[in-house]
Design a protein around this motif. Structure first.
Motif, PDB file in Angstrom:
ATOM      1  N   TYR A  33       0.814  -1.303   0.077  1.00 49.52           N
ATOM      2  CA  TYR A  33       0.017  -0.018  -0.031  1.00 49.52           C
ATOM      3  C   TYR A  33       0.869   1.224  -0.096  1.00 49.52           C
ATOM      4  CZ  TYR A  33      -3.414  -3.382   1.283  1.00 49.52           C
ATOM      5  OH  TYR A  33      -4.296  -4.515   1.169  1.00 49.52           O
ATOM      6  N   SER A  34       2.143   1.162  -0.488  1.00 50.35           N
ATOM      7  CA  SER A  34       3.040   2.312  -0.380  1.00 50.35           C
ATOM      8  C   SER A  34       2.441   3.687  -1.376  1.00 50.35           C
ATOM      9  CB  SER A  34       4.364   1.920  -1.027  1.00 50.35           C
ATOM     10  OG  SER A  34       5.287   3.032  -1.083  1.00 50.35           O
ATOM     11  N   GLY A  35       2.438   4.516  -0.786  1.00 46.10           N
ATOM     12  CA  GLY A  35       1.910   5.936  -1.411  1.00 46.10           C
ATOM     13  C   GLY A  35       0.540   6.058  -1.239  1.00 46.10           C
ATOM     14  N   LYS A  36      -0.067   5.141  -0.340  1.00 42.07           N
ATOM     15  CA  LYS A  36      -1.619   5.541  -0.068  1.00 42.07           C
ATOM     16  C   LYS A  36      -1.633   5.917   1.395  1.00 42.07           C
ATOM     17  CE  LYS A  36      -3.580   2.247  -3.056  1.00 42.07           C
ATOM     18  NZ  LYS A  36      -4.902   2.550  -3.687  1.00 42.07           N
ATOM     19  N   ILE A  55      -3.105   9.902   6.540  1.00 42.40           N
ATOM     20  CA  ILE A  55      -3.444   9.850   5.253  1.00 42.40           C
ATOM     21  C   ILE A  55      -3.182  11.338   4.646  1.00 42.40           C
ATOM     22  CG2 ILE A  55      -4.941   9.679   3.241  1.00 42.40           C
ATOM     23  CD1 ILE A  55      -6.052   7.335   5.200  1.00 42.40           C
ATOM     24  N   GLU A  56      -2.621  11.676   3.345  1.00 36.02           N
ATOM     25  CA  GLU A  56      -2.629  12.852   2.861  1.00 36.02           C
ATOM     26  C   GLU A  56      -3.819  13.668   2.600  1.00 36.02           C
ATOM     27  OE1 GLU A  56      -0.865  16.632   2.220  1.00 36.02           O
ATOM     28  OE2 GLU A  56       0.257  14.558   3.215  1.00 36.02           O
ATOM     29  N   PRO A  57      -4.351  14.374   3.131  1.00 37.03           N
ATOM     30  CA  PRO A  57      -5.651  15.085   3.002  1.00 37.03           C
ATOM     31  C   PRO A  57      -5.734  15.722   1.671  1.00 37.03           C
ATOM     32  CG  PRO A  57      -4.529  16.678   4.364  1.00 37.03           C
ATOM     33  CD  PRO A  57      -3.827  15.352   4.348  1.00 37.03           C
ATOM     34  N   TYR A  58      -7.021  15.781   1.251  1.00 35.31           N
ATOM     35  CA  TYR A  58      -7.531  16.362   0.129  1.00 35.31           C
ATOM     36  C   TYR A  58      -8.022  17.922   0.363  1.00 35.31           C
ATOM     37  CZ  TYR A  58     -10.051  18.043  -3.888  1.00 35.31           C
ATOM     38  OH  TYR A  58     -10.742  18.912  -5.133  1.00 35.31           O
ATOM     39  N   VAL A  59      -7.488  19.082  -0.127  1.00 35.17           N
ATOM     40  CA  VAL A  59      -8.079  20.146   0.159  1.00 35.17           C
ATOM     41  C   VAL A  59      -8.337  20.772  -1.251  1.00 35.17           C
ATOM     42  CG1 VAL A  59      -7.602  22.471   0.813  1.00 35.17           C
ATOM     43  CG2 VAL A  59      -6.363  20.319   2.135  1.00 35.17           C
ATOM     44  N   ALA A  60      -9.830  21.097  -1.223  1.00 33.10           N
ATOM     45  CA  ALA A  60     -10.332  21.490  -2.482  1.00 33.10           C
ATOM     46  C   ALA A  60      -9.720  22.792  -3.063  1.00 33.10           C
ATOM     47  CB  ALA A  60     -11.914  21.880  -2.464  1.00 33.10           C
ATOM     48  N   PRO A  61      -9.351  22.975  -4.312  1.00 33.25           N
ATOM     49  CA  PRO A  61      -8.732  24.286  -4.930  1.00 33.25           C
ATOM     50  C   PRO A  61      -9.493  25.618  -4.433  1.00 33.25           C
ATOM     51  CG  PRO A  61      -9.180  22.712  -6.595  1.00 33.25           C
ATOM     52  CD  PRO A  61     -10.153  22.188  -5.433  1.00 33.25           C
ATOM     53  N   ASP A  62     -11.040  25.445  -4.321  1.00 32.58           N
ATOM     54  CA  ASP A  62     -11.646  26.714  -3.980  1.00 32.58           C
ATOM     55  C   ASP A  62     -12.103  26.944  -2.134  1.00 32.58           C
ATOM     56  OD1 ASP A  62     -13.339  24.466  -3.710  1.00 32.58           O
ATOM     57  OD2 ASP A  62     -15.172  25.563  -4.555  1.00 32.58           O
ATOM     58  N   ALA A 127      -5.875  -8.917   8.387  1.00 29.98           N
ATOM     59  CA  ALA A 127      -6.614  -7.776   8.901  1.00 29.98           C
ATOM     60  C   ALA A 127      -6.160  -6.303   8.166  1.00 29.98           C
ATOM     61  CB  ALA A 127      -6.345  -7.626  10.422  1.00 29.98           C
ATOM     62  N   PHE A 128      -5.040  -5.853   7.903  1.00 28.23           N
ATOM     63  CA  PHE A 128      -4.777  -4.753   7.224  1.00 28.23           C
ATOM     64  C   PHE A 128      -5.345  -4.615   5.792  1.00 28.23           C
ATOM     65  CE2 PHE A 128      -2.333  -1.405   4.896  1.00 28.23           C
ATOM     66  CZ  PHE A 128      -2.026  -0.630   5.905  1.00 28.23           C
ATOM     67  N   ASP A 129      -5.375  -5.662   5.037  1.00 28.52           N
ATOM     68  CA  ASP A 129      -5.879  -6.006   3.713  1.00 28.52           C
ATOM     69  C   ASP A 129      -7.350  -5.678   3.670  1.00 28.52           C
ATOM     70  OD1 ASP A 129      -3.477  -6.466   2.533  1.00 28.52           O
ATOM     71  OD2 ASP A 129      -3.791  -8.706   2.552  1.00 28.52           O
ATOM     72  N   THR A 130      -8.211  -6.295   4.819  1.00 25.89           N
ATOM     73  CA  THR A 130      -9.557  -6.188   4.717  1.00 25.89           C
ATOM     74  C   THR A 130      -9.725  -4.714   5.257  1.00 25.89           C
ATOM     75  OG1 THR A 130      -9.661  -8.292   5.711  1.00 25.89           O
ATOM     76  CG2 THR A 130     -11.467  -7.019   6.121  1.00 25.89           C
ATOM     77  N   SER A 131      -9.156  -3.970   5.816  1.00 27.78           N
ATOM     78  CA  SER A 131      -9.525  -2.619   6.500  1.00 27.78           C
ATOM     79  C   SER A 131      -8.848  -1.662   5.583  1.00 27.78           C
ATOM     80  CB  SER A 131      -9.099  -2.409   7.652  1.00 27.78           C
ATOM     81  OG  SER A 131      -7.781  -2.408   8.283  1.00 27.78           O
ATOM     82  N   TYR A 134     -10.229   2.094   3.599  1.00 22.74           N
ATOM     83  CA  TYR A 134     -10.064   3.491   4.019  1.00 22.74           C
ATOM     84  C   TYR A 134      -8.675   4.022   3.442  1.00 22.74           C
ATOM     85  CZ  TYR A 134     -13.648   3.107   7.450  1.00 22.74           C
ATOM     86  OH  TYR A 134     -14.738   2.629   8.183  1.00 22.74           O
ATOM     87  N   LEU A 135      -7.959   3.445   2.745  1.00 22.87           N
ATOM     88  CA  LEU A 135      -6.781   3.737   2.024  1.00 22.87           C
ATOM     89  C   LEU A 135      -7.076   4.028   0.612  1.00 22.87           C
ATOM     90  CD1 LEU A 135      -4.002   1.511   3.725  1.00 22.87           C
ATOM     91  CD2 LEU A 135      -4.821   3.936   4.542  1.00 22.87           C
ATOM     92  N   GLU A 136      -8.039   3.920  -0.029  1.00 20.12           N
ATOM     93  CA  GLU A 136      -8.277   3.919  -1.290  1.00 20.12           C
ATOM     94  C   GLU A 136      -8.777   5.536  -1.806  1.00 20.12           C
ATOM     95  OE1 GLU A 136      -8.212   1.615  -3.441  1.00 20.12           O
ATOM     96  OE2 GLU A 136      -7.672   0.312  -1.677  1.00 20.12           O
ATOM     97  N   ASN A 137      -8.039   5.891  -2.583  1.00 18.95           N
ATOM     98  CA  ASN A 137      -8.201   7.413  -3.048  1.00 18.95           C
ATOM     99  C   ASN A 137      -9.308   7.517  -3.916  1.00 18.95           C
ATOM    100  OD1 ASN A 137      -6.076   7.885  -1.686  1.00 18.95           O
ATOM    101  ND2 ASN A 137      -4.315   7.408  -3.363  1.00 18.95           N
TER     102      ASN A 137
END
Length: 137
Positions: A33-36, A55-62, A127-131, A134-137
């Motif tokens: 899961y490197s990079g996620k 996780i690196e958060p998303y911040v909207a441009p506006d 367990a990590f794989d199952t959970s 939450y790492l999906e972008n």
């Protein structure tokens, strides 16, 4: 009549195996899961092992600072330091046979969960794989 309940009881996780369990989880996360995530936190308390991701958060441009009461950088930094709870493992004395509770944000609690293998039991890596949903972008 006694019946085994995979979501109650357990055995305190021995301090001697905690470093190897932590490393197994971290190695698995990095390999698959490197990079996620920015980092993974593995904590132990009694019979439980908790796995959280940052996780690196998303911040909207506006992004509007007036709405959030902070700048975009402050908002981003706050979210970077807020853990995403993935799961809680329960130990029963076998380092490769744990039960899992998936963290549900809708209930703000850990809920008993099957592993992706279709059973109540699995490894920390499973367990990590199952959970990892939450790492999906």
């Amino acid at each position: 009549m006694w019946t085994f309940d995979p979501q109650s009881g357990g055995v305190k996780i021995p301090p001697a195996i905690q470093p190897s369990i932590r490393q197994r989880i971290l190695d698995h996360a990095e390999k698959h899961y490197s990079g996620k995530f920015n980092r993974i936190d593995v904590r132990f308390r009694s019979q439980f092992c908790y796995i959280d991701a940052y996780i690196e958060p998303y911040v909207a441009p506006d992004f509007d600072p007036k709405v959030f009461g902070q700048t975009a950088d402050e908002y981003r930094e706050r979210l970077r330091n807020t853990p995403t709870h993935l799961c809680r493992l329960r130990y029963f004395g076998n380092k490769d046979r744990w039960t899992m509770a998936f963290y549900t944000y809708s209930h703000d609690a850990y809920e008993p969960s099957f592993f992706d293998n279709g059973t109540w039991h699995g490894t920390p890596e499973e367990a990590f794989d199952t959970s990892s949903v939450y790492l999906e972008n």
